[in-house]
Scaffold this active site. Structure first.
Site, PDB file in Angstrom:
ATOM      1  N   TRP A  22       0.836  -1.203   0.000  1.00 10.45           N
ATOM      2  CA  TRP A  22       0.000   0.000   0.000  1.00 10.45           C
ATOM      3  C   TRP A  22       0.874   1.257   0.000  1.00 10.45           C
ATOM      4  O   TRP A  22       0.706   2.166  -0.817  1.00 10.45           O
ATOM      5  CB  TRP A  22      -0.926  -0.019   1.214  1.00 10.45           C
ATOM      6  CG  TRP A  22      -1.926   1.114   1.253  1.00 10.45           C
ATOM      7  CD1 TRP A  22      -2.105   2.101   0.327  1.00 10.45           C
ATOM      8  CD2 TRP A  22      -2.894   1.353   2.283  1.00 10.45           C
ATOM      9  NE1 TRP A  22      -3.117   2.952   0.707  1.00 10.45           N
ATOM     10  CE2 TRP A  22      -3.625   2.513   1.903  1.00 10.45           C
ATOM     11  CE3 TRP A  22      -3.221   0.705   3.471  1.00 10.45           C
ATOM     12  CZ2 TRP A  22      -4.651   3.043   2.693  1.00 10.45           C
ATOM     13  CZ3 TRP A  22      -4.248   1.236   4.246  1.00 10.45           C
ATOM     14  CH2 TRP A  22      -4.949   2.376   3.862  1.00 10.45           C
ATOM     15  N   TYR A  58      -4.158   1.340  -4.561  1.00  8.48           N
ATOM     16  CA  TYR A  58      -2.944   1.842  -3.926  1.00  8.48           C
ATOM     17  C   TYR A  58      -2.194   2.735  -4.911  1.00  8.48           C
ATOM     18  O   TYR A  58      -1.468   2.254  -5.795  1.00  8.48           O
ATOM     19  CB  TYR A  58      -2.038   0.687  -3.482  1.00  8.48           C
ATOM     20  CG  TYR A  58      -2.666  -0.276  -2.494  1.00  8.48           C
ATOM     21  CD1 TYR A  58      -3.823   0.046  -1.803  1.00  8.48           C
ATOM     22  CD2 TYR A  58      -2.093  -1.516  -2.254  1.00  8.48           C
ATOM     23  CE1 TYR A  58      -4.402  -0.841  -0.899  1.00  8.48           C
ATOM     24  CE2 TYR A  58      -2.657  -2.409  -1.350  1.00  8.48           C
ATOM     25  CZ  TYR A  58      -3.812  -2.064  -0.679  1.00  8.48           C
ATOM     26  OH  TYR A  58      -4.371  -2.945   0.209  1.00  8.48           O
ATOM     27  N   ALA A 283       6.082  -2.262   3.713  1.00 11.01           N
ATOM     28  CA  ALA A 283       7.410  -1.643   3.673  1.00 11.01           C
ATOM     29  C   ALA A 283       7.599  -0.930   2.340  1.00 11.01           C
ATOM     30  O   ALA A 283       7.034  -1.339   1.327  1.00 11.01           O
ATOM     31  CB  ALA A 283       8.503  -2.687   3.863  1.00 11.01           C
TER      32      ALA A 283
END
Length: 332
Positions: A22, A58, A283
């Site tokens: 994301w 996203y 991450a």
């Protein structure tokens, strides 16, 4: 790395830690760095993570594009892609709306395949339930994609047990993706027993609670631009210090009990749940994944779970969930 499998599919060796992308998409997270994001994906694969979770929403396709660039020269059978469908930003007002119509799903699957530079998607998930579209229409469309070989497993995200039961009348449901972490535990009340009974696999999102369980934040941490944590009640002045105090106490307990950090504890807490589960580790820089190596080789006991619960309850007196993230329902 530890592995699991998805029942009633040929997806047999999936890492119990997945890379969540994301933040790589940029929007809601203060922007992105494409080169750094690609390096993060490659580092995840090097660490034994073979599940990459993404979604069209996203970054309005940016996350899928970056994933596609990162994996285009890597053997396709060495990793699994989980992406989603059903959030539509075509209205042009800056928002994404739930849209699980047949027409939209058939459009989105081809858009995702193009951005991801692949011929198929391993786990295709309905991102949010859409009250304006009959579940039958959504489920039958997903089943047609499964039968056509464009997807290998069907998943639902943010669905209730009742909604899943309705969906299953028309198509199989192999995975669920709920928000679940040490601070957000609604999943365990009704959905977890159901998932266990149905032998499904859960992909947990929000595993480290928007970075709160990373151990890197302090009570003075600030979030810039469009960072969604500016809208999360947990990160507001009236609640944030209590959550930070809980994190510090949990980190201390994990180090004294197992020699592990809070982030390793947060992921282990999910992996040791009594169902087949995969924890999404978000991450966007390679070094943010280094602590993955501390997740394996140990287990939490039933007594540990009780201790963790008591620590959370001691510090967090007014817990709040992830409800603020729910996208709006479109109007007809």
């Amino acid at each position: 790395m530890e592995y699991t499998e998805i029942d009633k599919t040929n997806l047999k060796k999936l890492s119990t830690v997945a890379l969540g992308t994301w933040a790589i998409g940029g929007s809601d997270w203060g922007g992105t760095d494409v080169k750094q994001s690609i390096s993060t994906i490659h580092h995840a694969l090097d660490l034994g993570i073979n599940v990459i979770d993404t979604a069209p929403a996203y970054g309005r396709g940016e996350s899928e594009k970056i994933v596609g660039e990162a994996i285009k020269n890597i053997s396709r059978d060495s990793f699994y892609i989980a992406t989603k469908v059903g959030l539509d930003w075509s209205k042009g007002d800056g928002l994404v709306y739930r849209n699980n119509t047949k027409e939209n799903i058939l459009k989105e699957i081809d858009d995702s395949l193009r951005r991801l530079q692949t011929d198929y998607i391993d786990i295709y998930q309905i991102h949010w339930p859409d009250p304006l579209t009959p579940i039958e229409e959504t489920a039958m469309t997903m089943k047609s994609l499964l039968d056509a070989g464009k997807i290998r497993a069907i998943g639902v995200s943010n669905f209730s047990v009742e909604q899943i039961e309705t969906f299953k009348k028309f198509a199989p449901v192999h995975t669920v993706q709920p928000p679940y972490n040490i601070f957000e535990q609604d999943f365990k009340n009704e959905l977890l027993p159901y998932v266990k009974n149905e032998n499904m696999t859960a992909l947990y999102y929000g595993s480290i609670c928007r970075g709160l369980l990373s151990g890197r934040m302090t009570a003075d941490s600030k979030f810039n631009g469009d960072d969604l944590r500016n809208a999360d009640p947990k990160f507001q002045p009236d609640r944030f210090p209590s959550y930070i105090n809980a994190v510090e106490a949990l980190d201390k307990w994990a180090k004294e009990s197992y020699g592990k950090s809070i982030i390793s504890l947060a992921i282990r807490w999910l992996i040791d749940q009594p169902i087949s589960g995969i924890a999404l580790w978000g991450a966007r820089r390679p070094e943010q994944l280094n602590a993955v190596e501390g997740v394996g080789g140990w287990r939490l006991t039933e007594e540990d779970y009780k201790t963790i619960e008591s620590i959370v309850n001691k510090y967090v007196k007014e817990p709040v969930g992830p409800e603020f993230m729910a996208p709006p329902v479109r109007t007809l």
